[in-house]
Scaffold this active site. Sequence first.
Site, short mmCIF file in Angstrom:
data_model
loop_
_atom_site.label_atom_id
_atom_site.label_comp_id
_atom_site.label_asym_id
_atom_site.label_seq_id
_atom_site.Cartn_x
_atom_site.Cartn_y
_atom_site.Cartn_z
N LYS A 131 0.85 -1.19 0.00
CA LYS A 131 0.00 0.00 0.00
C LYS A 131 0.88 1.23 0.00
O LYS A 131 2.01 1.12 0.49
CB LYS A 131 -0.97 0.01 1.18
CG LYS A 131 -0.39 -0.28 2.57
CD LYS A 131 0.80 0.45 3.09
CE LYS A 131 0.73 1.93 3.28
NZ LYS A 131 2.04 2.49 3.82
N TYR A 219 -4.14 4.23 6.15
CA TYR A 219 -4.58 3.27 7.17
C TYR A 219 -5.87 3.75 7.84
O TYR A 219 -6.76 2.96 8.15
CB TYR A 219 -3.51 3.09 8.26
CG TYR A 219 -2.30 2.30 7.83
CD1 TYR A 219 -2.28 0.92 7.93
CD2 TYR A 219 -1.16 2.94 7.37
CE1 TYR A 219 -1.16 0.19 7.56
CE2 TYR A 219 -0.03 2.23 6.99
CZ TYR A 219 -0.04 0.85 7.09
OH TYR A 219 1.06 0.13 6.72
P1 NAD Z 1 12.44 1.62 1.88
O1 NAD Z 1 12.85 2.96 1.39
O2 NAD Z 1 13.02 1.16 3.17
O3 NAD Z 1 12.73 0.53 0.77
C1 NAD Z 1 12.53 0.77 -0.60
C2 NAD Z 1 13.44 -0.08 -1.45
O4 NAD Z 1 13.29 0.33 -2.80
C3 NAD Z 1 14.92 0.07 -1.09
O5 NAD Z 1 15.54 -1.18 -1.13
C4 NAD Z 1 15.45 0.95 -2.21
O6 NAD Z 1 16.84 0.69 -2.50
C5 NAD Z 1 14.58 0.54 -3.38
N1 NAD Z 1 14.50 1.57 -4.43
C6 NAD Z 1 14.57 1.30 -5.74
N2 NAD Z 1 14.49 2.43 -6.45
C7 NAD Z 1 14.37 3.43 -5.58
C8 NAD Z 1 14.26 4.84 -5.72
N3 NAD Z 1 14.22 5.43 -6.92
N4 NAD Z 1 14.15 5.58 -4.59
C9 NAD Z 1 14.14 5.00 -3.37
N5 NAD Z 1 14.26 3.65 -3.19
C10 NAD Z 1 14.37 2.89 -4.28
O7 NAD Z 1 10.85 1.63 1.96
P2 NAD Z 1 9.93 0.64 2.80
O8 NAD Z 1 9.62 1.25 4.11
O9 NAD Z 1 10.48 -0.73 2.77
O10 NAD Z 1 8.56 0.73 1.94
C11 NAD Z 1 8.39 0.04 0.73
C12 NAD Z 1 6.90 -0.09 0.42
O11 NAD Z 1 6.26 -0.79 1.47
C13 NAD Z 1 6.15 1.23 0.29
O12 NAD Z 1 5.16 1.12 -0.67
C14 NAD Z 1 5.52 1.43 1.65
O13 NAD Z 1 4.34 2.21 1.61
C15 NAD Z 1 5.21 -0.01 2.02
N6 NAD Z 1 5.19 -0.22 3.47
C16 NAD Z 1 4.16 -0.94 4.00
C17 NAD Z 1 4.14 -1.22 5.34
C18 NAD Z 1 3.03 -2.08 5.90
O14 NAD Z 1 2.90 -2.18 7.12
N7 NAD Z 1 2.24 -2.73 5.07
C19 NAD Z 1 5.14 -0.75 6.18
C20 NAD Z 1 6.20 -0.04 5.62
C21 NAD Z 1 6.22 0.22 4.25
#
Ligand code: NAD
Length: 389
Positions: A131, A219
């Site tokens: 999401k 959420y």
């Molecule tokens: P994050 O920034 O920690 O991870 C993102 C990943 O994408 C990294 O490995 C990064 O290297 C990669 N990436 C590739 N291209 C990129 C770019 N152009 N810019 C930035 N990063 C890039 O993010 P996250 O917290 O892991 O979130 C990822 C997804 O999961 C999002 O859609 C977020 O909304 C969702 N999320 C959901 C929950 C949940 O509880 N369901 C919790 C956290 C995050």
Amino acid sequence: MITRRDVMELGAGAALTLSAGGVLHAQPGSARSVGYAVVGLGKLSLGQILPALKATKNAHLAALVSGKPEKARKVAAQYGLPESAIYTYENFDSIAKNPAIQVVYVVLPNAMHADFTIRAFKAGKHVLCEKPMAVSLEECERMIAAGKAAKRQLMIAYRCQYEPVNVTAMQMMRKGAVGTPRLVNAVMGKQTDLSDPSDVWRLDRTMSGGGALADMGIYGINATRYLLAEEPVDVRGWARTDKSDPRFRTVDDMVAWQMRFPSGAIGEGSSCFSQPGTMAWQVVGSERRMVADPACFYGGNGIRILGGKNDPQPQIAEIDQFGNEMNWFADVIHGRAPNVSPGEEGLQDMRIMHAIMQSLAQGGQTVAIESSYRRAYDPATAVGIRTAV
Ligand code: NAD
């Protein structure tokens, strides 16, 4: 009015989700266990998803997709995956030739969800997408169409719709635990930090699609809809942002909204990127209040019923929400469970968030939600039914 027995049954039903996951358990590598390719090795993947996959019996890790080869090799070694199971963003499409992958789990910044989802469908895989579903309505529609064209499942990772505290709350609401629901209030937020790469894209409108609203407000909007079991007819929103704060160059900080529902209930809420971590909601009804604080954390969530005398309080066992969700999607693919949060569900929240953004741009004017969307499955019964399998 809900009885002590109801609460005990509901509490037990929710706890049963724990073991219900076990009813359909299969060993990783067996015909029943589903192979997941996890795309993006950021905070959520490393902290929650990969550890959960290790412990999940109906699903297992089959591949990693990353833009950072060194990191991918290290993580693959940690999880016992061969180098042949590592893909880059460029050669991702060759997963089509890997029958060990049935599901692609898209865990990338929001602006990358649509592209990888559509590519995964073209490769013949099912998709679990984080999401918010995407950053525009048009992207959501293309994702749904691509899934239908490929005859593959698309599930949006709304973990709270499968989580015992929230499912129990929905079940209690359907049984009239608060009387007539009048108001749902949802407060979602956290503190952001530009030195954290995971927050940098969240604070970028193009990559996140809308800052705190898209990241955390979703959420509250989703919870309001599943608690009331109806869809809003219109919405208005206001934003308060310190534009001199370097974090808020392209996105708003605090966004507050009010939604009107056909029953007469009002859903109000806020999302904010300059407050301590908060994921809470409460329902105010004609007879009771139901309060969940925290409501949507990875653990420690709970419900309290307030306003009556000696009201029974549900005790709900915790589960690994990510393992549970991936198990659930494995069962969706095997035709053993309904897809409770398909693309259409993700699109509905996007519609509402876009209407809120439209209202912000129009000085808080009320904006109609143009949608005939109705859920195919109410999690209160669909997830509950499965606990009895
Ligand atoms: P994050 O920034 O920690 O991870 C993102 C990943 O994408 C990294 O490995 C990064 O290297 C990669 N990436 C590739 N291209 C990129 C770019 N152009 N810019 C930035 N990063 C890039 O993010 P996250 O917290 O892991 O979130 C990822 C997804 O999961 C999002 O859609 C977020 O909304 C969702 N999320 C959901 C929950 C949940 O509880 N369901 C919790 C956290 C995050």
